[in-house]
Design a protein around this motif. Sequence first.
Motif, PDB file in Angstrom:
ATOM      1  N   ILE A  44       0.478  -0.655  -0.058  1.00 47.28           N
ATOM      2  CA  ILE A  44      -0.070  -0.317   0.074  1.00 47.28           C
ATOM      3  C   ILE A  44       1.026   1.384   0.238  1.00 47.28           C
ATOM      4  O   ILE A  44       1.019   1.853  -0.667  1.00 47.28           O
ATOM      5  CB  ILE A  44      -1.390   0.162   1.220  1.00 47.28           C
ATOM      6  N   PHE A  45       2.180   0.851   0.868  1.00 52.63           N
ATOM      7  CA  PHE A  45       3.028   2.377   0.970  1.00 52.63           C
ATOM      8  C   PHE A  45       4.206   2.970  -0.394  1.00 52.63           C
ATOM      9  O   PHE A  45       3.825   3.674  -0.851  1.00 52.63           O
ATOM     10  CB  PHE A  45       3.986   2.404   1.867  1.00 52.63           C
ATOM     11  N   LEU A  46       3.656   1.177  -1.672  1.00 52.40           N
ATOM     12  CA  LEU A  46       4.014   1.549  -2.553  1.00 52.40           C
ATOM     13  C   LEU A  46       3.842   2.041  -3.788  1.00 52.40           C
ATOM     14  O   LEU A  46       3.774   2.692  -4.551  1.00 52.40           O
ATOM     15  CB  LEU A  46       4.960   0.713  -2.694  1.00 52.40           C
ATOM     16  N   GLN A  47       2.477   2.269  -3.541  1.00 48.98           N
ATOM     17  CA  GLN A  47       1.374   2.281  -4.005  1.00 48.98           C
ATOM     18  C   GLN A  47       1.233   4.068  -4.122  1.00 48.98           C
ATOM     19  O   GLN A  47       0.722   4.683  -4.950  1.00 48.98           O
ATOM     20  CB  GLN A  47       0.094   1.810  -4.190  1.00 48.98           C
ATOM     21  N   GLY A  48       1.206   4.210  -2.488  1.00 52.24           N
ATOM     22  CA  GLY A  48       0.990   5.611  -2.212  1.00 52.24           C
ATOM     23  C   GLY A  48       2.498   6.984  -2.733  1.00 52.24           C
ATOM     24  O   GLY A  48       2.321   7.286  -3.703  1.00 52.24           O
ATOM     25  N   ARG A  49       3.491   5.619  -2.749  1.00 52.12           N
ATOM     26  CA  ARG A  49       4.437   6.330  -3.547  1.00 52.12           C
ATOM     27  C   ARG A  49       4.833   7.203  -4.786  1.00 52.12           C
ATOM     28  O   ARG A  49       5.157   7.635  -4.858  1.00 52.12           O
ATOM     29  CB  ARG A  49       6.006   5.394  -2.793  1.00 52.12           C
ATOM     30  N   SER A  50       4.118   5.863  -5.558  1.00 56.34           N
ATOM     31  CA  SER A  50       4.825   5.398  -7.112  1.00 56.34           C
ATOM     32  C   SER A  50       2.979   7.005  -7.398  1.00 56.34           C
ATOM     33  O   SER A  50       3.214   6.795  -8.581  1.00 56.34           O
ATOM     34  CB  SER A  50       3.908   4.550  -7.770  1.00 56.34           C
ATOM     35  N   GLY A  51       2.291   7.352  -6.636  1.00 52.53           N
ATOM     36  CA  GLY A  51       1.540   8.608  -7.199  1.00 52.53           C
ATOM     37  C   GLY A  51       0.440   8.058  -8.087  1.00 52.53           C
ATOM     38  O   GLY A  51      -0.768   8.520  -7.959  1.00 52.53           O
ATOM     39  N   LYS A  52       0.416   6.600  -7.843  1.00 52.89           N
ATOM     40  CA  LYS A  52      -0.976   5.773  -8.509  1.00 52.89           C
ATOM     41  C   LYS A  52      -2.133   6.005  -7.536  1.00 52.89           C
ATOM     42  O   LYS A  52      -2.046   6.578  -6.104  1.00 52.89           O
ATOM     43  CB  LYS A  52      -0.911   4.550  -9.194  1.00 52.89           C
ATOM     44  N   GLY A  53      -2.970   5.544  -7.586  1.00 53.68           N
ATOM     45  CA  GLY A  53      -4.256   5.674  -6.964  1.00 53.68           C
ATOM     46  C   GLY A  53      -4.809   4.541  -5.326  1.00 53.68           C
ATOM     47  O   GLY A  53      -3.783   3.981  -6.509  1.00 53.68           O
ATOM     48  N   ILE A  54      -4.547   4.840  -5.172  1.00 57.25           N
ATOM     49  CA  ILE A  54      -5.223   3.806  -3.758  1.00 57.25           C
ATOM     50  C   ILE A  54      -5.657   2.920  -3.589  1.00 57.25           C
ATOM     51  O   ILE A  54      -6.289   3.625  -2.979  1.00 57.25           O
ATOM     52  CB  ILE A  54      -4.028   4.728  -1.860  1.00 57.25           C
ATOM     53  N   SER A  55      -5.365   1.881  -3.603  1.00 55.48           N
ATOM     54  CA  SER A  55      -6.386   0.304  -3.540  1.00 55.48           C
ATOM     55  C   SER A  55      -6.120  -0.638  -2.351  1.00 55.48           C
ATOM     56  O   SER A  55      -5.016  -0.484  -2.101  1.00 55.48           O
ATOM     57  CB  SER A  55      -7.234   0.407  -4.514  1.00 55.48           C
ATOM     58  N   LEU A  56      -6.890  -0.898  -2.042  1.00 56.83           N
ATOM     59  CA  LEU A  56      -6.746  -2.207  -1.098  1.00 56.83           C
ATOM     60  C   LEU A  56      -6.137  -3.660  -2.408  1.00 56.83           C
ATOM     61  O   LEU A  56      -6.950  -3.984  -3.209  1.00 56.83           O
ATOM     62  CB  LEU A  56      -7.543  -3.040   0.114  1.00 56.83           C
ATOM     63  N   PRO A  57      -4.985  -4.214  -2.478  1.00 57.44           N
ATOM     64  CA  PRO A  57      -4.317  -5.235  -3.061  1.00 57.44           C
ATOM     65  C   PRO A  57      -5.439  -6.416  -3.099  1.00 57.44           C
ATOM     66  O   PRO A  57      -6.363  -6.755  -1.197  1.00 57.44           O
ATOM     67  CB  PRO A  57      -2.904  -5.278  -2.901  1.00 57.44           C
ATOM     68  N   GLU A  58      -5.311  -7.334  -2.972  1.00 54.26           N
ATOM     69  CA  GLU A  58      -5.997  -8.751  -3.167  1.00 54.26           C
ATOM     70  C   GLU A  58      -4.848  -9.684  -2.170  1.00 54.26           C
ATOM     71  O   GLU A  58      -3.988  -8.894  -2.540  1.00 54.26           O
ATOM     72  CB  GLU A  58      -6.315  -8.900  -4.620  1.00 54.26           C
ATOM     73  N   TRP A  59      -5.252  -9.900  -1.380  1.00 52.49           N
ATOM     74  CA  TRP A  59      -4.308 -11.580  -0.510  1.00 52.49           C
ATOM     75  C   TRP A  59      -4.298 -12.402  -1.253  1.00 52.49           C
ATOM     76  O   TRP A  59      -5.112 -13.209  -1.079  1.00 52.49           O
ATOM     77  CB  TRP A  59      -4.785 -11.301   0.563  1.00 52.49           C
ATOM     78  N   GLU A  60      -3.316 -12.461  -2.138  1.00 51.80           N
ATOM     79  CA  GLU A  60      -3.565 -13.314  -3.485  1.00 51.80           C
ATOM     80  C   GLU A  60      -1.760 -14.400  -2.819  1.00 51.80           C
ATOM     81  O   GLU A  60      -2.183 -15.015  -2.713  1.00 51.80           O
ATOM     82  CB  GLU A  60      -3.136 -12.879  -4.584  1.00 51.80           C
ATOM     83  N   ASP A  61      -0.707 -13.375  -3.011  1.00 50.43           N
ATOM     84  CA  ASP A  61       0.771 -13.734  -3.427  1.00 50.43           C
ATOM     85  C   ASP A  61       1.270 -13.974  -1.469  1.00 50.43           C
ATOM     86  O   ASP A  61       1.854 -12.645  -1.595  1.00 50.43           O
ATOM     87  CB  ASP A  61       1.752 -13.089  -4.355  1.00 50.43           C
ATOM     88  N   PHE A  62       1.360 -14.636  -1.057  1.00 48.56           N
ATOM     89  CA  PHE A  62       1.807 -14.576   0.381  1.00 48.56           C
ATOM     90  C   PHE A  62       3.466 -15.202   0.178  1.00 48.56           C
ATOM     91  O   PHE A  62       3.864 -14.092   1.642  1.00 48.56           O
ATOM     92  CB  PHE A  62       1.483 -15.673   1.094  1.00 48.56           C
ATOM     93  N   LYS A  63       3.678 -15.547  -0.437  1.00 51.29           N
ATOM     94  CA  LYS A  63       4.894 -15.997  -0.076  1.00 51.29           C
ATOM     95  C   LYS A  63       6.105 -13.973  -0.432  1.00 51.29           C
ATOM     96  O   LYS A  63       6.674 -13.582   0.151  1.00 51.29           O
ATOM     97  CB  LYS A  63       5.878 -16.525  -1.315  1.00 51.29           C
ATOM     98  N   THR A  64       5.361 -13.126  -1.775  1.00 49.78           N
ATOM     99  CA  THR A  64       5.410 -12.069  -2.207  1.00 49.78           C
ATOM    100  C   THR A  64       5.397 -11.122  -0.804  1.00 49.78           C
ATOM    101  O   THR A  64       6.176 -10.582  -0.319  1.00 49.78           O
ATOM    102  CB  THR A  64       5.191 -11.450  -3.444  1.00 49.78           C
ATOM    103  N   LEU A  65       3.908 -11.146  -0.563  1.00 48.69           N
ATOM    104  CA  LEU A  65       3.819 -10.036   1.575  1.00 48.69           C
ATOM    105  C   LEU A  65       5.222 -10.654   1.643  1.00 48.69           C
ATOM    106  O   LEU A  65       5.286  -9.494   2.937  1.00 48.69           O
ATOM    107  CB  LEU A  65       2.583 -10.002   1.254  1.00 48.69           C
ATOM    108  N   PHE A  66       4.876 -11.696   2.136  1.00 51.56           N
ATOM    109  CA  PHE A  66       5.896 -12.113   3.987  1.00 51.56           C
ATOM    110  C   PHE A  66       7.419 -11.349   3.325  1.00 51.56           C
ATOM    111  O   PHE A  66       8.187 -10.850   3.669  1.00 51.56           O
ATOM    112  CB  PHE A  66       6.407 -13.434   3.442  1.00 51.56           C
TER     113      PHE A  66
END
Length: 86
Positions: A44-66
């Motif tokens: 979410i912080f990366l979305q805000g930093r990139s200047g794109k619209g902030i939205s809640l991402p899906e809980w899909e790739d737990f390895k990447t999230l970890f």
Amino acid sequence: MPTIEQVSKRVFSDNNWLKKCALGGVLSLIPIVNIVALGYLYQIFLQGRSGKGISLPEWEDFKTLFLDGLRFLVIGLIFAVLPVGL
């Protein structure tokens, strides 16, 4: 930079916001697994930093999230420990 009101409107406009937030809350309470919730927050912080619209991402790739959560944890520890050490 988006304001709190803009972010709140964007987050609550998602139809699954309650499910996503509840899952994040539960995962953040479990030790070690809470690193996945940190990774979600990091995305979410990366979305805000990139200047794109902030939205809640899906809980899909737990390895990447970890892995993102570990990165976020290390950065947070550096910024917490460094001032104390100096």
